[in-house]
Enzyme design. Sequence first.
Site, PDB file in Angstrom:
ATOM      1  N   GLU A 126     111.352 -26.414  22.384  1.00  0.00           N
ATOM      2  CA  GLU A 126     112.601 -25.655  22.377  1.00  0.00           C
ATOM      3  C   GLU A 126     112.810 -25.116  23.777  1.00  0.00           C
ATOM      4  O   GLU A 126     111.854 -24.736  24.447  1.00  0.00           O
ATOM      5  CB  GLU A 126     112.512 -24.476  21.404  1.00  0.00           C
ATOM      6  CG  GLU A 126     112.336 -24.883  19.974  1.00  0.00           C
ATOM      7  CD  GLU A 126     111.916 -23.711  19.101  1.00  0.00           C
ATOM      8  OE1 GLU A 126     111.596 -22.621  19.629  1.00  0.00           O
ATOM      9  OE2 GLU A 126     111.876 -23.896  17.883  1.00  0.00           O
ATOM     10  N   TYR A 138     112.866 -31.865  31.182  1.00  0.00           N
ATOM     11  CA  TYR A 138     112.548 -32.513  29.914  1.00  0.00           C
ATOM     12  C   TYR A 138     113.333 -33.817  29.734  1.00  0.00           C
ATOM     13  O   TYR A 138     112.771 -34.827  29.296  1.00  0.00           O
ATOM     14  CB  TYR A 138     112.807 -31.561  28.744  1.00  0.00           C
ATOM     15  CG  TYR A 138     112.015 -30.275  28.841  1.00  0.00           C
ATOM     16  CD1 TYR A 138     110.689 -30.260  29.276  1.00  0.00           C
ATOM     17  CD2 TYR A 138     112.590 -29.059  28.519  1.00  0.00           C
ATOM     18  CE1 TYR A 138     109.964 -29.081  29.371  1.00  0.00           C
ATOM     19  CE2 TYR A 138     111.877 -27.873  28.600  1.00  0.00           C
ATOM     20  CZ  TYR A 138     110.567 -27.893  29.035  1.00  0.00           C
ATOM     21  OH  TYR A 138     109.857 -26.722  29.121  1.00  0.00           O
TER      22      TYR A 138
END
Length: 172
Positions: A126, A138
């Site tokens: 998250e 990411y």
Amino acid sequence: MSNGTKSKTNHFTEIARIDLDTLMPIELACHSHPWSEKTFLSCIGGRYFGEKLAINFAQNAATEIPDNHAIGFYIGFYIGEYVLGEATLMDICVNPTEQGKGYGKVLLNQFLAQAKKLGTTKVFLEVRAKNIAAQMLYMNAGFIEINRRTGYYPSSTGFGYEDAIVMSLACK
């Protein structure tokens, strides 16, 4: 090495309970709402895995270690959780003095390598919706957005809440 030169290497070691006093200042400096010491300790051992990153300097007699890099200076750390073939990146921090130098990528790659060694087939994480730098890190590693948790994080400004973007990566 020639006279006056130095080289540095990344050195990973497993996080242990004794590392709390060394790593908590990094945790506190990196997050507007950092983990408590109790939470940090609860994520060491068992189904959790994590490593800290230090820089080791190889030097000759004519070189000096930079002022802010004593032997054992920790660049950052990650903590992951592994359950039944799935890993979750729980926390990743780079010392603010070292941010922007590629260490986030180094830590993320080490986390992914360790997760694969454990037998991970899918990785989750998250990230705050406003943390664009982390999202790019990411995405560049192959993660894709799979969901959004509305109002998940307290706002870093102290007013309201911020969404969490849930991302995943299939391990090959």
